[in-house]
Design a protein around this motif. Structure first.
Motif, short mmCIF file in Angstrom:
data_model
loop_
_atom_site.label_atom_id
_atom_site.label_comp_id
_atom_site.label_asym_id
_atom_site.label_seq_id
_atom_site.Cartn_x
_atom_site.Cartn_y
_atom_site.Cartn_z
N PRO A 414 0.26 -1.31 -0.22
CA PRO A 414 0.40 0.19 -0.14
C PRO A 414 0.34 1.28 0.27
O PRO A 414 0.29 2.50 -0.35
CB PRO A 414 -0.79 -0.10 1.59
CG PRO A 414 -1.59 -1.34 1.38
CD PRO A 414 0.60 -2.33 0.71
N GLY A 415 2.13 1.15 0.90
CA GLY A 415 3.06 2.70 0.24
C GLY A 415 4.33 2.29 1.60
O GLY A 415 4.12 1.44 2.81
N ALA A 416 4.61 3.01 1.63
CA ALA A 416 5.75 3.76 2.85
C ALA A 416 4.99 3.38 4.17
O ALA A 416 4.25 4.58 4.21
CB ALA A 416 6.70 4.30 2.34
N LEU A 417 5.31 2.82 5.83
CA LEU A 417 4.74 3.38 6.43
C LEU A 417 5.05 5.41 7.15
O LEU A 417 6.24 5.98 6.95
CB LEU A 417 5.56 2.68 7.86
CG LEU A 417 5.00 2.59 9.42
CD1 LEU A 417 3.83 2.26 9.59
CD2 LEU A 417 6.06 1.92 10.46
N ASN A 418 4.35 5.65 7.69
CA ASN A 418 3.92 6.97 7.60
C ASN A 418 3.99 7.73 9.29
O ASN A 418 2.77 7.82 8.80
CB ASN A 418 3.66 7.91 6.90
CG ASN A 418 3.55 8.96 6.71
OD1 ASN A 418 4.62 9.73 6.67
ND2 ASN A 418 2.19 9.71 6.30
N ARG A 419 5.06 7.24 9.64
CA ARG A 419 4.76 7.00 11.04
C ARG A 419 5.09 9.09 11.86
O ARG A 419 6.10 9.41 10.84
CB ARG A 419 5.17 7.02 12.00
CG ARG A 419 5.25 5.47 12.44
CD ARG A 419 5.67 4.73 13.30
NE ARG A 419 7.66 4.38 12.85
CZ ARG A 419 8.34 2.98 13.20
NH1 ARG A 419 8.19 3.33 14.12
NH2 ARG A 419 9.69 3.51 12.93
N ILE A 420 3.94 9.98 11.82
CA ILE A 420 4.34 11.69 12.16
C ILE A 420 5.37 11.77 13.88
O ILE A 420 4.79 11.04 14.84
CB ILE A 420 3.16 11.92 11.94
CG1 ILE A 420 2.29 11.57 10.62
CG2 ILE A 420 3.23 13.43 12.52
CD1 ILE A 420 3.27 12.30 10.08
N PRO A 421 6.32 12.27 13.62
CA PRO A 421 6.89 12.42 15.36
C PRO A 421 5.91 13.47 15.76
O PRO A 421 5.61 14.29 15.33
CB PRO A 421 8.21 12.55 14.22
CG PRO A 421 8.03 13.03 13.48
CD PRO A 421 6.98 12.78 12.28
N GLY A 422 6.60 13.34 17.14
CA GLY A 422 5.69 14.41 17.59
C GLY A 422 6.84 15.42 17.95
O GLY A 422 7.75 15.92 17.64
#
Length: 646
Positions: A414-422
């Protein structure tokens, strides 16, 4: 006399030992009756008296010191043990079960992807069987699983953002265990080529600018300045021959929003010909001391480049420090000569710094990064987003975009893992250079590495050169470990190789103390035969789950990478019915070496490198709740690494 003899014979005939011998005894101490034995070699032992030997299932076993023992070779199923010693008999009935339960995991599939916006759990479904002794327990992630009457199970497992490894184990009543593993990625997903903004933050401490100052001080030499001025300074009233001066003193000044460069120099001597009122005066003009301050503006361009622009130079030169000895000059002529001289020295130092030194200190190609593994290369580009100047240093923020390259054997995902940093909550290091990135940026880069096929590699005996393998990679050696059935597949001298087919990209873990970890789940590893002139034969395939602790080392400005490796394996398929534990163990032992082989060939570098600085004394700090990592280093000047191209 006759009566005495009869009496003597009667007495002697009655004086011997007339007691009966003790009765013979027989007992079986091991195994207990109705025991379940987890091995096909069944130990049977016990005691016996009054006999020299016993028979165990028809085989004679000696009695030594009242004890006897033997080992029976058995197959899975019921085993009756009969022990006979003369008229004595003992028996035991046991069950042999040396085979692990059959564990079939129907869901989830290998290398699953789950968008957490569509649900935060996944179905784990399958069945277990053990025809000999039955199932004792089934555990999923340490929790007991309830089985249906037919041995089936079905349960939901909560997923977390990032990598999820699912482990389910079944144990039979003999203690034999089967384990099945599944790995997948859950979260939100982005297009692999989508730009990651603020992927990297580089902070240069004010004190670290001393490195830059030292390099420039050793670069600004009389010879180079003379060449620059004679080739570029255009003024019909002066022809410069040479410029000499003492070593310069340079300082880079930072304050909030402002950057400037101040150069101080003494004993400047400009030799040449000066034209005054149509008269030419060959002479040398001296400057006792002077200074030049250059306002410097640094910013990111719209296309992600770096813009360096200098403001108007401020020349600090007192008239009394400018000396020449030309007889007969009028005051106007002297003032004219002073103005020309000011133009010369300002150009010599201010323009030399701005047009040559600073222009060449930074090569834009340093933003083009390369990752090389054996003969494969992926290239990606960093771009400037912001440049901010503070009193204590300079902060640069860069984005990263991965290329649109896709290896043909990589599966569609589905795509690249996209973890948004805090919030980064740090770092606290006071080293010269702080290089901070996020799990989001690293995930995107490693996804690009995986997508471009750098991890899809084949490892033969040659690639393992210098490493100690558990066996030589030939059919003959493999047969010694797995059995003679292997020899039916190809001639004994046929070479072997390991082929890696990772179903998932590496996922970064920044939660460990002072270390970066990579997890590669569901990396399919094929053990293949490579017959000369024939098609490859896959002997067995495992799904490997690798956990790599990344070891970083700096060599100048190049980053060297090493790994500490832990490997788990799950047999996926086999061409022959091997011992599962044997094939998993062998492939695990070989696979443990693969990250070090990769590290030996791995190169992280740029199309250009900043060679005028050496990085050393690295440190790693993890912060921001596992979302950020900062690599901090000291900076040492390397003037020999900077050569001006005039």
């Amino acid at each position: 006399m006759r009566y005495l003899l009869i009496a003597f014979l009667f007495i002697t005939s009655c004086s011997g030992d007339t007691s009966s011998p003790p009765p013979a005894t027989l007992s079986i101490q091991v195994p207990e009756d109705q025991a379940i034995i987890g091995s096909t070699r069944v130990e049977v032992r016990g005691s016996a008296t009054g006999v020299a030997s016993v028979e165990v299932n028809g085989d004679v076993v000696d009695v030594v010191g009242g004890e006897w023992s033997t080992v029976l070779n058995a197959s899975d199923g019921p085993l009756d043990i009969e022990v006979v010693a003369g008229a004595l008999e003992e028996s035991r009935s046991v069950t042999v079960d040396a085979t692990a339960p059959l564990l079939v995991l129907e869901s989830p599939e290998r290398g699953f992807y789950r968008d957490l916006a569509e649900g935060d759990s996944i179905l784990v479904k399958g069945r277990v069987e053990d025809a000999t002794t039955g199932i004792e327990s089934v555990f999923l992630g340490g929790q007991s699983v309830v089985l249906g009457p037919d041995g089936s199970f079905e349960t939901e497992v909560l997923l977390r953002e990032g990598l999820n490894d699912i482990s389910i184990s079944a144990v039979d009543r003999a203690g034999n265990e089967s384990t099945s593993l599944r790995g997948g990625i859950a979260g939100s997903f982005a297009t692999p080529t989508e730009t990651v903004g603020r992927a990297f933050r580089v902070f240069v401490q004010r004190e670290a600018l001393n490195t830059l100052e030292t390099v420039i001080e050793e670069t600004v030499t009389p010879e180079l300045v003379t060449s620059f001025v004679t080739a570029n300074f255009m003024n019909e009233n002066v022809a410069v021959d040479t410029i000499t001066f003492d070593p310069i003193d340079l300082e880079v000044n930072t304050s909030t929003g402002a950057l400037s460069v101040t150069l101080n120099v003494a004993n400047v001597a400009v030799a040449g010909s000066f034209t005054i009122s149509d008269d030419v005066y060959p002479t040398t003009i001296e400057v006792v001391q002077m200074g030049v301050t250059l306002p410097l503006s640094v910013s990111a361009t719209d296309d992600g480049g770096l813009s360096l622009s200098f403001g108007t130079a401020v020349l600090d030169l007192e008239d009394e420090d400018l000396r020449f000895n030309i007889a007969g000059l009028t005051q106007d002529d002297a003032n004219f000569l002073r103005n020309v001289m000011r133009q010369v020295v300002e150009y010599a130092f201010a323009n030399f710094l701005s047009d040559q030194v600073f222009d060449q200190l930074f090569d834009p190609n340093v933003l083009i990064r390369r990752i090389e593994v054996f003969d494969r290369v992926i290239t990606f580009e960093l771009k400037f987003e912001t440049v901010q100047v503070f009193g204590d240093g300079i902060l640069v923020e860069l984005s990263v975009t991965m290329p649109d390259e896709e290896f043909e054997e990589v599966r569609d995902v589905p795509g690249a893992l996209n973890r948004i940093p805090g919030n980064p909550n740090g770092p606290v290091s006071e080293n010269d250079l702080l290089f901070t990135t996020t799990h989001q940026a690293l995930d995107r880069i490693f996804h690009g590495v995986w997508r471009s096929g750098l991890l899809h590699q084949t490892f033969d005996q040659e690639r393992f050169a210098g490493f100690e393998l558990p066996i030589e990679l030939t059919v003959a050696e493999l047969g010694l470990v797995l059995g003679s059935e292997v020899n039916q597949l190809a001639p004994a001298g046929t070479p072997l190789a390991l082929r890696l087919r990772p179903l998932l990209p590496p996922v970064v873990d920044l939660t460990q103390d002072s270390r970066i970890s990579l997890a590669l789940s569901e990396t399919m590893v094929d053990l293949v035969l490579q017959p000369s002139g024939g098609e490859e034969i896959v002997v067995a395939s495992i799904a490997a789950f690798l956990e790599l602790d990344v070891l970083l080392e700096l060599d100048g400005v190049e980053v060297l990478v090493g790994f500490e490796t832990n490997v788990r394996a799950d047999l996926d398929s086999e061409a022959v019915d091997f011992d599962d534990r044997a094939i998993e163990g062998l492939l695990t032992d070989i696979l443990t070496l693969v990250p070090d082989v990769l590290a030996q060939s791995l190169r992280l570098r740029g199309e250009a490198d900043v060679e005028w600085v050496i990085l050393n004394n690295p440190g790693i700090e993890l912060h921001g709740d596992g979302a950020y990592v900062t690599l901090s280093t000291a900076m040492t000047p390397n003037p020999d690494g900077f050569t001006l191209d005039l």
